[in-house]
Design a protein around this motif. Structure first.
Motif, mmCIF file in Angstrom:
data_model
loop_
_atom_site.group_PDB
_atom_site.id
_atom_site.type_symbol
_atom_site.label_atom_id
_atom_site.label_comp_id
_atom_site.label_asym_id
_atom_site.label_seq_id
_atom_site.Cartn_x
_atom_site.Cartn_y
_atom_site.Cartn_z
ATOM 1 N N PRO A 126 16.206 -11.600 38.388
ATOM 2 C CA PRO A 126 14.981 -12.242 39.255
ATOM 3 C C PRO A 126 15.597 -13.448 40.068
ATOM 4 C CG PRO A 126 14.761 -12.962 36.862
ATOM 5 C CD PRO A 126 15.949 -11.804 37.050
ATOM 6 N N LYS A 127 16.631 -13.946 39.628
ATOM 7 C CA LYS A 127 17.237 -15.051 40.437
ATOM 8 C C LYS A 127 18.159 -14.852 41.531
ATOM 9 C CE LYS A 127 17.469 -18.386 36.380
ATOM 10 N NZ LYS A 127 18.273 -19.153 35.569
ATOM 11 N N SER A 128 18.532 -13.349 41.852
ATOM 12 C CA SER A 128 19.239 -13.058 42.882
ATOM 13 C C SER A 128 18.410 -12.754 44.232
ATOM 14 C CB SER A 128 19.669 -11.568 42.526
ATOM 15 O OG SER A 128 18.649 -10.521 42.688
ATOM 16 N N GLY A 129 17.057 -12.892 44.179
ATOM 17 C CA GLY A 129 16.453 -12.677 45.131
ATOM 18 C C GLY A 129 16.280 -11.223 45.979
ATOM 19 N N VAL A 130 16.863 -10.393 45.336
ATOM 20 C CA VAL A 130 16.761 -9.070 45.641
ATOM 21 C C VAL A 130 15.674 -8.121 45.205
ATOM 22 C CG1 VAL A 130 17.949 -6.800 45.911
ATOM 23 C CG2 VAL A 130 19.238 -8.838 46.224
ATOM 24 N N SER A 131 14.905 -7.735 45.941
ATOM 25 C CA SER A 131 13.418 -7.084 45.385
ATOM 26 C C SER A 131 13.535 -5.682 45.809
ATOM 27 C CB SER A 131 12.072 -7.694 46.157
ATOM 28 O OG SER A 131 12.468 -8.968 45.930
ATOM 29 N N VAL A 132 14.433 -4.993 46.680
ATOM 30 C CA VAL A 132 14.324 -3.518 46.906
ATOM 31 C C VAL A 132 15.745 -2.999 47.294
ATOM 32 C CG1 VAL A 132 13.352 -2.073 48.905
ATOM 33 C CG2 VAL A 132 12.565 -4.183 48.547
ATOM 34 N N ALA A 133 15.933 -1.639 46.933
ATOM 35 C CA ALA A 133 17.321 -0.958 47.116
ATOM 36 C C ALA A 133 16.915 0.503 47.184
ATOM 37 C CB ALA A 133 18.335 -1.564 46.018
ATOM 38 N N ILE A 134 17.725 1.330 47.572
ATOM 39 C CA ILE A 134 17.762 2.726 47.770
ATOM 40 C C ILE A 134 18.969 3.052 46.819
ATOM 41 C CG2 ILE A 134 18.195 4.793 48.966
ATOM 42 C CD1 ILE A 134 17.052 3.290 51.437
ATOM 43 N N VAL A 135 18.456 3.650 45.597
ATOM 44 C CA VAL A 135 19.365 3.722 44.388
ATOM 45 C C VAL A 135 19.314 5.392 44.260
ATOM 46 C CG1 VAL A 135 19.929 3.261 42.173
ATOM 47 C CG2 VAL A 135 18.909 1.647 43.592
ATOM 48 N N PRO A 136 20.538 6.071 43.835
ATOM 49 C CA PRO A 136 20.464 7.471 43.546
ATOM 50 C C PRO A 136 20.128 7.814 42.047
ATOM 51 C CG PRO A 136 22.638 6.562 43.528
ATOM 52 C CD PRO A 136 22.003 5.593 44.171
ATOM 53 N N SER A 137 19.439 8.594 41.716
ATOM 54 C CA SER A 137 19.172 9.222 40.347
ATOM 55 C C SER A 137 20.205 9.156 39.407
ATOM 56 C CB SER A 137 18.076 10.403 40.514
ATOM 57 O OG SER A 137 16.994 10.416 41.329
ATOM 58 N N GLY A 138 19.887 8.748 38.252
ATOM 59 C CA GLY A 138 21.036 8.964 37.471
ATOM 60 C C GLY A 138 21.946 7.428 37.232
ATOM 61 N N ILE A 139 21.629 6.446 37.657
ATOM 62 C CA ILE A 139 22.236 5.222 37.737
ATOM 63 C C ILE A 139 21.550 4.141 36.510
ATOM 64 C CG2 ILE A 139 22.757 3.141 38.965
ATOM 65 C CD1 ILE A 139 24.289 5.492 39.799
ATOM 66 N N THR A 140 20.179 4.425 36.357
ATOM 67 C CA THR A 140 19.452 3.796 35.366
ATOM 68 C C THR A 140 18.309 4.256 34.779
ATOM 69 O OG1 THR A 140 18.600 1.508 34.747
ATOM 70 C CG2 THR A 140 17.769 2.713 37.076
ATOM 71 N N THR A 141 17.705 3.753 33.591
ATOM 72 C CA THR A 141 16.670 4.261 33.258
ATOM 73 C C THR A 141 15.488 3.282 32.983
ATOM 74 O OG1 THR A 141 17.225 3.996 30.858
ATOM 75 C CG2 THR A 141 17.935 6.063 31.795
ATOM 76 N N ARG A 142 14.264 3.754 32.687
ATOM 77 C CA ARG A 142 13.070 2.770 32.393
ATOM 78 C C ARG A 142 13.465 1.825 31.215
ATOM 79 N NH1 ARG A 142 9.459 -0.242 34.360
ATOM 80 N NH2 ARG A 142 7.529 -0.420 33.263
ATOM 81 N N ARG A 143 14.421 2.302 30.369
ATOM 82 C CA ARG A 143 14.674 1.672 28.806
ATOM 83 C C ARG A 143 15.734 0.682 29.394
ATOM 84 N NH1 ARG A 143 17.322 4.066 23.395
ATOM 85 N NH2 ARG A 143 17.796 2.098 22.490
ATOM 86 N N ASP A 144 16.646 0.915 30.355
ATOM 87 C CA ASP A 144 17.514 -0.200 30.394
ATOM 88 C C ASP A 144 17.226 -1.061 31.838
ATOM 89 O OD1 ASP A 144 19.492 1.341 29.006
ATOM 90 O OD2 ASP A 144 20.330 2.459 30.569
ATOM 91 N N SER A 145 16.084 -0.611 32.398
ATOM 92 C CA SER A 145 15.477 -1.578 33.669
ATOM 93 C C SER A 145 14.075 -1.389 33.673
ATOM 94 C CB SER A 145 16.015 -1.055 34.801
ATOM 95 O OG SER A 145 17.360 -0.877 35.137
ATOM 96 N N PRO A 146 13.385 -2.267 32.637
ATOM 97 C CA PRO A 146 11.919 -2.219 32.283
ATOM 98 C C PRO A 146 11.231 -2.789 33.694
ATOM 99 C CG PRO A 146 13.098 -3.685 30.733
ATOM 100 C CD PRO A 146 14.040 -2.696 31.391
ATOM 101 N N GLU A 147 12.042 -3.637 34.096
ATOM 102 C CA GLU A 147 11.349 -4.717 35.096
ATOM 103 C C GLU A 147 11.318 -4.091 36.734
ATOM 104 O OE1 GLU A 147 14.939 -4.543 34.415
ATOM 105 O OE2 GLU A 147 14.794 -6.608 33.739
ATOM 106 N N LEU A 148 11.938 -2.877 36.827
ATOM 107 C CA LEU A 148 12.006 -1.857 37.946
ATOM 108 C C LEU A 148 11.158 -0.593 37.983
ATOM 109 C CD1 LEU A 148 15.717 -1.997 38.642
ATOM 110 C CD2 LEU A 148 14.444 -3.685 39.016
ATOM 111 N N VAL A 149 10.506 -0.537 39.201
ATOM 112 C CA VAL A 149 9.851 0.831 39.451
ATOM 113 C C VAL A 149 10.298 1.580 40.546
ATOM 114 C CG1 VAL A 149 7.743 0.116 38.186
ATOM 115 C CG2 VAL A 149 7.967 -0.643 40.678
#
Length: 432
Positions: free
Chosen positions: A89-112
């Protein structure tokens, strides 16, 4: 009379102050907890300048700027780095275009996710003709797998390991950027380069057009899709890169994750809707691997769709944002958010205010009645005799106090009754 008016004004002033404090607290809670005001500056992580990621970022920036929102582009190493910055949250980044397979809900619960945008194939380019299995095993291949933090590297190392290719054993897996890999492959300084990029990427088109560079067909594509459900099998048609030279000379099967528009879950809903509207403008057209209207799509491959994305794909943007300029719509939404707690407090206050006011006014009279009762009890217990003057003086003071009490016109009879009762008690003192 002036004293009564002054007292009345004080009561009204205190009531208004109390009401202002309550309404102010409600407004503070509404704006503090519901966060109705969207930010005017949002940061998006992209790849280096010249990449398709950076170009898409510029298009998003241009569209959001029309509604007065500044989208700042922050270059990063690649998809893995995007995720790391989105999580922080301190990075200031809120948006990115990310390919599938890089993360999961379990690894990144703060992302949608706001949905999928396009296919982002894994491009395997080799120097010269494709190497046979025997040639691959007979010498150490120099393969660019992408820089640290890139999506290409995240996929390449794992996929090559499944094929029996490991760094230091039968290959040198080089952490080159896409630009460096393209240059070295063109000069023959490496044997192969694996890129993760869209068809529109200038580097992909450049390598397809290069005479000594060969695009490798993905081996056993169906098996890869079965093992990695986030992958898709797509086909690059023969001649699509250069019809005159027939590049590629035959259909090439590629493995392709889908690119997702990923945001922090706490990103303001209004900004999410703006991003979704921008995605619809940018990605809804046809492409080499998809038809018009296929994207953006409400797919939750690795991360769940945000509530705003689900609503957008069902009914489009909110009513106000659909029919009004963005900030005017936000202003009206703010006023609605403000009215909810204010009306919620004012309704019971207005409903019970008359009863509370009447009780407060009657209490003034009842207090004086209490004092009158004390005097009456003293009169009954101890006949006045030589105390007539003292009781009369106390009754006079009580009568004067009753006269100074302020009551609204419709409640004045209470005071008249009180003063009549004071007169009755005074009469008893005279008869005693």
């Amino acid at each position: 009379m002036a004293a009564r008016d002054l007292l009345h004004r004080r009561h009204v002033a205190w009531a208004l102050i109390a009401l202002a404090v309550i309404v102010g607290a409600a407004v503070w809670l509404a704006f503090g907890l519901l966060k109705p005001t969207p930010p005017r500056v949002v940061t998006m992580a992209t790849a280096a300048e010249g990449s398709i990621s950076a170009e898409l970022g510029k298009r998003y920036r241009e569209i959001l700027a029309r509604d007065g929102v500044e989208l700042r582009l922050s270059p990063s190493a690649g998809a893995v780095a995007y995720i790391e910055r989105l999580r922080d949250p301190k990075s200031g980044v809120s948006v990115a275009i990310v390919p599938s397979g890089i993360t999961t809900r379990r690894d990144s619960p703060e992302l949608v996710s706001l949905g999928t945008l396009f296919y982002e194939p894994l491009w395997i380019f080799s120097r010269g003709r494709a190497l046979s299995e025997r040639e691959r095993l007979s010498r150490k291949l120099r393969i660019s797998v992408g820089a640290e933090g890139s999506g290409a590297r995240a996929f390449s190392v794992e996929f090559l390991a499944r094929l029996g290719i490991a760094d230091g054993r039968n290959a040198s897996l080089l952490p080159l950027t896409s630009k460096e890999a393209g240059e070295k492959l063109g000069r023959g300084e490496i044997d192969a380069a694996i890129l993760l990029d869209a068809w529109e990427s200038p580097l992909v088109r450049e390598l397809l057009a290069a005479r000594d560079v060969h695009l490798v067909n993905a081996p056993r594509a169906d098996s890869w899709v079965a093992l990695y459900p986030y992958l898709n099998k797509v086909v690059l048609p023969a001649g699509v890169a250069d019809m005159a030279r027939n590049v590629p000379p035959e259909n090439v099967t590629l493995l392709a994750p889908k690119a997702n528009l990923v945001v922090r879950e706490d990103l303001h809903p209004a900004i999410q809707y703006l991003l979704l509207q921008a995605a619809a403008q940018i990605h809804s057209g046809p492409g080499v691997f998809h038809k018009a209207g296929d994207f953006p799509a409400p797919e939750s491959i690795d991360l769940p769709l945000s509530d705003q994305a689900r609503q957008f794909y069902k009914t489009g943007p909110p009513f106000l944002q659909r029919h009004l300029p963005f900030w005017l719509a936000i202003l009206i939404q703010q006023l609605l958010v403000l009215l909810i707690p204010v009306l919620g407090l004012l309704y019971p206050l207005l409903r019970f205010a008359p009863a509370a006011f009447g009780w407060a006014m009657r209490r003034k009279v009842l207090r004086l009645y209490g004092e009158l009762k004390v005097l009456e009890d003293e009169l009954a217990a101890h006949p006045p005799a030589d105390r007539v003057g003292d009781l009369t003086a106390r009754l006079d003071r009580l009568d004067d106090e009753a006269e100074r009490v302020w009551l609204p016109i419709y409640m004045r009879p209470l005071l008249y009754q009180l003063r009549m009762h004071i007169s009755l008690v005074r009469g008893r003192t005279k008869r005693t």
